[in-house]
Design a protein around this motif. Structure first.
Motif, PDB file in Angstrom:
ATOM      1  N   ARG A 311      -0.811   6.089  11.554  1.00 44.47           N
ATOM      2  CA  ARG A 311      -0.563   6.186  10.112  1.00 44.47           C
ATOM      3  C   ARG A 311      -0.898   7.577   9.585  1.00 44.47           C
ATOM      4  N   ASP A 407       4.953   7.076  -3.212  1.00 49.38           N
ATOM      5  CA  ASP A 407       4.961   5.934  -2.304  1.00 49.38           C
ATOM      6  C   ASP A 407       3.574   5.670  -1.746  1.00 49.38           C
ATOM      7  N   LYS A 409       2.793   3.987   0.696  1.00 49.52           N
ATOM      8  CA  LYS A 409       2.777   3.950   2.156  1.00 49.52           C
ATOM      9  C   LYS A 409       2.308   5.282   2.734  1.00 49.52           C
ATOM     10  N   LEU A 467      -0.594  -0.128  -0.269  1.00 48.46           N
ATOM     11  CA  LEU A 467      -0.680   0.410   1.086  1.00 48.46           C
ATOM     12  C   LEU A 467      -0.627  -0.741   2.086  1.00 48.46           C
TER      13      LEU A 467
END
Length: 555
Positions: A311, A407, A409, A467
């Motif tokens: 990640r 975002d 993410k 997330l």
């Protein structure tokens, strides 16, 4: 005539040491001696001075005799104040010099010393003497007699308070006479006084500091870089500081006191806590331009390390970072930090990768030409929530970022959206705040993902606004493994208010039961059976998996 009690003042040149000597000379119980080791220093080193011959002819040049006869010889007053310049402490002097008497250190910022230093001779690292001043401090600490440290800037800003504090440290009574003296020389002045003491001779007390400093001569920039860290080492031991931007607050207590002496990785080196800092030009300072991960250590293993690194690299790629360290380099930095600290369990790591230092301030990544900055901050840290009794949540008015804007993410350091929500929870003494998406559905909390149970079914919000946490994914796998029904969908706030069970997930806190939301008690206000089952399954997983830390051996 008895031997006086000797007070040793150690300082670098141009540090108000002569003014302080004049201050002590005003006491009715103190005699002063101006740099008694100077002649021995000149003779031993061969250093040239315009007054060298005068000093050598009028002062004792034998170091042993200076210590035994001049410094510790008999006298007519209770105290003898000896002003020393640190570089004059020569190797081979009698050990009594340091073992006897009371010592203190006077420091001054090299920014204020260097502009006026070269009036008589050019400055150098040796002439400045800060390295030796640190050695003096260290030696006295090893002897069990750590010296008081006072800052010349403090002395100018508030002479009486600083002198009273110094007298307390020396265990001598303060005398108000120390604050004023007559203009002109005193008989105790060294023969070098005409070269150095003009401003002191024109003074009648400690002058207030100038509002603005002199322009710093760039010819001394390298010397400033060498000496300023040493000044800061000593300044950290000053009891009282009152600079322009210093905090009036007392030093806070740490949640885990053992973290006071941790070591952190910054860039390419491991540094003590108070020295672990990034450049003011770093992107994380300039715009929160950084990505991060949280890691937990369980019994010599790093849980879900590879997933977190995946990640981290995805986030760095999404933000178009250049010159990103290799995966193995980051892992080695993590291992080295943990091993150096001896942290193999009950530890949390805040792993950050900034876009790096800029060549000039500004938003554009085009200014980032040094490569990324890696930070590995390992702390002793048990789970931060009450995972036995449960926690309380409130709903924030602050909405979670939409992918239309930023975002979630991307695991970035620009956390203002979350911080605003956290402020709302702090204001109500809740553990955290639930954040809703733009349509009013639950997204996550300011720090964690969130789950609920209703009639045996486990539900969690889609990872559209939140997330997609690694602990979240792990718990979702455990839900299926434990044969519970799992559903991922939009969930309204009222569904959480009326849930049978609620918990949050995150690396920092693991699985944390929620017993109240917005004043509504969840079920009977106790931790539910599904939550307990998953907590136990998660605990077993942390015991059975993880990346081993090299050199770790189970006790």
């Amino acid at each position: 005539m008895a031997e006086p009690e000797v007070i040793h003042s150690w300082s670098a040149p141009r540090s108000l040491s002569t003014s302080l000597m004049y201050s002590f000379a005003q006491r009715d119980d103190t005699e002063v001696v101006d740099e008694p080791l100077y002649a021995a220093f000149l003779k031993a080193t061969g250093v040239d001075r315009p007054y060298r011959d005068d000093v050598l002819s009028k002062m004792e040049c034998n170091g042993d005799k200076v210590v035994n006869d001049v410094i510790y010889g008999s006298g007519s007053k209770k105290y003898r104040y000896c002003k020393h310049i640190s570089k004059q402490r020569l190797f081979g002097l009698p050990s009594e010099l340091m073992r006897k008497g009371k010592h203190f250190i006077l420091i001054r910022n090299p920014l204020n010393i260097l502009p006026s230093f070269e009036k008589v001779h050019p400055p150098s690292f040796l002439e400045l003497g800060l390295g030796e001043l640190v050695s003096i401090y260290s030696d006295l600490c090893q002897m069990g007699t750590p010296p008081a440290v006072i800052d010349a800037d403090e002395l100018q800003r508030d002479p009486e308070t600083t002198l009273r504090g110094l007298c307390d440290d020396l265990e001598i009574p303060f005398q108000a006479s120390m604050l004023k003296w007559k203009a002109g020389p005193i008989p105790e002045d060294g023969v070098w006084a005409p070269w150095w003491y003009k401003s002191v001779h024109e003074s009648t007390g400690f002058s207030s500091p100038k509002k603005y400093p002199r322009t710093f001569p760039l010819s001394h920039y390298n010397l400033l870089e060498q000496s300023l860290p040493l000044y800061n080492i000593l300044r950290s031991h000053v009891k009282h500081t009152s600079s322009l931007l210093s905090s009036p607050l007392p030093p806070p207590s740490l949640p885990v006191p053992e973290n006071a002496k941790l070591l952190a990785w910054v860039g390419d080196e491991i540094l003590p806590r108070e020295m672990a800092k990034v450049s003011v030009f770093d992107s994380v300072v300039q715009g929160g331009d950084s990505v991060w991960e949280g890691l937990r250590i369980y019994k010599g293993k790093i849980f879900k390390l590879e997933e977190h690194l995946d990640r981290l690299f995805d986030s760095a790629k999404a933000l178009a970072f250049d010159n990103v360290p290799a995966r193995e380099e980051i892992k080695e930095a993590i291992f080295r930090t943990l091993i150096t600290n001896g942290m193999f369990d009950n530890t949390h790591i805040r792993l950050s990768l900034t876009r790096g230092k800029k060549v000039t301030s500004g938003m554009s990544p085009a200014f980032n030409r040094y490569g990324c900055t890696l930070i590995v901050l390992a702390e002793w840290k048990p789970p931060v929530y009450d995972n036995d009794g449960g926690i309380v949540l409130v709903t924030a008015t602050t909405r979670r970022n939409s992918p239309n804007n930023l975002d979630s993410k991307i695991h970035h350091n620009n956390l203002l959206n979350n911080i605003l929500a956290k402020i709302e929870s702090n204001n109500t003494n809740a553990a955290d705040a639930i954040m809703l998406d733009k349509d009013g559905y639950v997204s996550e909390t300011n720090a964690t993902n969130i789950f609920m149970v209703k009639k045996g079914c486990v539900l969690t919000p889609h990872a559209d606004y939140c997330l997609p946490g690694i602990t979240r994914a792990t718990v979702m796998e455990l839900v299926v493994k434990e044969n519970f029904i799992l559903e991922e969908r939009r969930i309204s706030l009222s569904e959480f208010h009326t849930a049978d069970e609620v918990w949050t997930t995150g690396t920092m806190g693991e699985l944390s039961p929620v017993v109240k939301i917005d004043g509504r008690v969840i079920s009977d206000g106790k931790v539910g059976p599904v939550t307990r089952t998953l907590q136990n399954a998660y605990k077993k997983l942390t015991e059975d998996s993880g990346v081993p830390i090299p050199t770790y051996q189970e006790p």
